[in-house]
Scaffold this motif. Sequence first.
Motif, short mmCIF file in Angstrom:
data_model
loop_
_atom_site.label_atom_id
_atom_site.label_comp_id
_atom_site.label_asym_id
_atom_site.label_seq_id
_atom_site.Cartn_x
_atom_site.Cartn_y
_atom_site.Cartn_z
N ASP A 1 -26.71 7.82 6.60
CA ASP A 1 -25.74 8.90 6.68
C ASP A 1 -25.34 9.31 5.26
O ASP A 1 -25.70 8.66 4.28
CB ASP A 1 -24.54 8.51 7.56
CG ASP A 1 -23.56 7.56 6.89
OD1 ASP A 1 -23.82 7.11 5.75
OD2 ASP A 1 -22.52 7.26 7.51
N PRO A 2 -24.61 10.45 5.11
CA PRO A 2 -24.30 10.96 3.77
C PRO A 2 -23.53 9.97 2.90
O PRO A 2 -23.65 10.00 1.67
CB PRO A 2 -23.47 12.21 4.06
CG PRO A 2 -23.94 12.67 5.40
CD PRO A 2 -24.21 11.41 6.16
N ARG B 1 -24.08 3.78 6.60
CA ARG B 1 -24.60 3.57 7.95
C ARG B 1 -26.02 4.11 8.05
O ARG B 1 -26.41 4.99 7.29
CB ARG B 1 -23.72 4.27 8.99
CG ARG B 1 -22.29 3.75 9.02
CD ARG B 1 -21.33 4.70 9.72
NE ARG B 1 -19.97 4.42 9.30
CZ ARG B 1 -19.36 4.96 8.26
NH1 ARG B 1 -20.00 5.89 7.55
NH2 ARG B 1 -18.13 4.64 7.95
N VAL B 2 -26.76 3.56 9.01
CA VAL B 2 -28.12 4.01 9.30
C VAL B 2 -28.19 4.38 10.76
O VAL B 2 -27.82 3.58 11.64
CB VAL B 2 -29.16 2.92 8.97
CG1 VAL B 2 -30.56 3.38 9.35
CG2 VAL B 2 -29.10 2.56 7.48
N LEU B 3 -28.66 5.60 11.04
CA LEU B 3 -28.83 6.06 12.42
C LEU B 3 -30.30 5.94 12.79
O LEU B 3 -31.17 6.41 12.06
CB LEU B 3 -28.36 7.50 12.58
CG LEU B 3 -26.85 7.71 12.79
CD1 LEU B 3 -26.04 7.25 11.59
CD2 LEU B 3 -26.54 9.16 13.13
N VAL B 4 -30.56 5.30 13.93
CA VAL B 4 -31.93 5.01 14.36
C VAL B 4 -32.20 5.73 15.68
O VAL B 4 -31.49 5.50 16.67
CB VAL B 4 -32.15 3.49 14.52
CG1 VAL B 4 -33.57 3.21 15.01
CG2 VAL B 4 -31.88 2.79 13.19
N ALA B 5 -33.21 6.59 15.68
CA ALA B 5 -33.61 7.29 16.90
C ALA B 5 -34.70 6.50 17.60
O ALA B 5 -35.75 6.23 17.02
CB ALA B 5 -34.10 8.69 16.57
N ASP B 6 -34.45 6.12 18.86
CA ASP B 6 -35.42 5.35 19.64
C ASP B 6 -35.88 6.19 20.82
O ASP B 6 -35.13 6.40 21.78
CB ASP B 6 -34.80 4.04 20.12
CG ASP B 6 -35.82 3.05 20.67
OD1 ASP B 6 -36.73 3.49 21.41
OD2 ASP B 6 -35.71 1.85 20.39
N LEU B 7 -37.11 6.68 20.74
CA LEU B 7 -37.67 7.53 21.79
C LEU B 7 -37.80 6.78 23.10
O LEU B 7 -37.62 7.35 24.19
CB LEU B 7 -39.02 8.09 21.35
CG LEU B 7 -39.78 8.99 22.31
CD1 LEU B 7 -40.54 10.08 21.56
CD2 LEU B 7 -40.78 8.19 23.17
N SER C 1 -25.68 17.79 9.04
CA SER C 1 -25.28 19.11 8.58
C SER C 1 -24.94 19.02 7.09
O SER C 1 -24.77 17.94 6.54
CB SER C 1 -24.07 19.60 9.38
OG SER C 1 -22.98 18.69 9.23
N ALA C 2 -24.84 20.17 6.45
CA ALA C 2 -24.61 20.19 5.01
C ALA C 2 -23.30 19.50 4.62
O ALA C 2 -23.22 18.87 3.57
CB ALA C 2 -24.61 21.63 4.51
N ASP C 3 -22.29 19.60 5.48
CA ASP C 3 -21.00 18.97 5.16
C ASP C 3 -20.88 17.55 5.72
O ASP C 3 -19.85 16.90 5.55
CB ASP C 3 -19.84 19.83 5.66
CG ASP C 3 -19.86 20.05 7.17
OD1 ASP C 3 -20.69 19.42 7.87
OD2 ASP C 3 -19.06 20.87 7.66
N GLY C 4 -21.93 17.08 6.42
CA GLY C 4 -21.94 15.71 6.92
C GLY C 4 -21.11 15.47 8.16
O GLY C 4 -20.96 14.32 8.59
N THR C 5 -20.60 16.53 8.78
CA THR C 5 -19.73 16.35 9.95
C THR C 5 -20.48 16.46 11.27
O THR C 5 -19.88 16.34 12.34
CB THR C 5 -18.59 17.38 9.95
OG1 THR C 5 -19.16 18.70 10.04
CG2 THR C 5 -17.78 17.27 8.67
#
Length: 380
Positions: free
Chosen positions: A185-186, A190-196, A234-238
């Motif tokens: 994340d910005p 934190r790390v966001l993990v996408a699990d298909l 997004s550019a502002d991280g929100t």
Amino acid sequence: MKQAILLSTLLLMTACSKPKTALKAEITAPISYEFLVGTYTDSLHHGINHLYFSPDENLMTVQTIAAGIANPSFVIASKDGKKVFSLEEEAGIKGGRVLSFTRNPETNELNLIDQDDSEGDHPCHISLSPEEDFLILGNYSGGSLTVFKVDSLGQVDFVQKIQHSGKSINPDRQEGPHVHSTTFDPEGKRVLVADLGTDKIYVYDFNAQNNEPLRLAGEYPMTPGDGPRHLAFSADGTEVLVVEEMSAVLDVFGYEKGVLTPKQRLSLLDEGFKGTVGAAEIRVSPDGKHVYVSNRGEANTISVFGKKPDGSYTRVQNIPSGGLMPRNFNLTGDRKYLLAAHQASHDIVIFERDSISGILSLTPWKANVHKPVYLHRLPN
């Protein structure tokens, strides 16, 4: 009369000898862009490529700079472009591999300095921590993510593995976990993990001081059958924008300190479309006004979304990608152009981008490349 002639001659000589103001011709280098290209390989001659594009020179070239690597489908570089990290998307007793190189920015020569096992089958995604001291791999078939410490020389050492479990509603694609991407994340906390495979976004707290840097903080289910693949902030991280591969949907979530809140769900498909899909990559313009998403299958499109004054998104264009299977694409540093890589038609094409509307226009520039699947922009 002689005096008059002599005076005229002297005046002429004086005029000729008077120093002229030098016109300084400003020599400006042609505008150019460079990318690393990850590929799938069918020969020892294939591997990691370097792409050079200069609209001023009307020139687009691609050359292999690291041959003999098996399926380097994802490749990234450090901020200064002098270290490069890639992988071998393979399966084995200890999965595939993660590779690290030094890069000479003048010659683009890559020198392998280290490699390690991925500890999971078919690694397909790499993220580099903001301090460039950790790498995280997403292992697709292995359904896991692995963390590596990176030293100052670029050498990598395994420090942690996290194995996902579970499944979702599609028996062919979601019979088990399939980690498709790992994204800091910005804040870099934190790390966001996408699990298909499990239809979830996992949020992990990241602490570089811990022996095991990642700790699970939350799980967010997607719509069953979505198959989350890649995501961007997004550019502002929100906001977090998630590409749902199997449903060809762009999901928008509010984001605050690791918490996701559903906001909007938008289709990549034109009304009445019937055929196979495979949403793949997402990019957000730096000003946050436009979002770009590719879709494979029988669609072969790039969708452009604009952000409205009320903060919601609307689709402003669906354009043919210019080839077959647009797995990945990227914007140039000045955002004037978008390059789309096509795995099935073996080419990379270039679109011109309107900075106000975000609309894309296909240009004649095109390069033939064997199964290009990832584009990483290098610093100019």
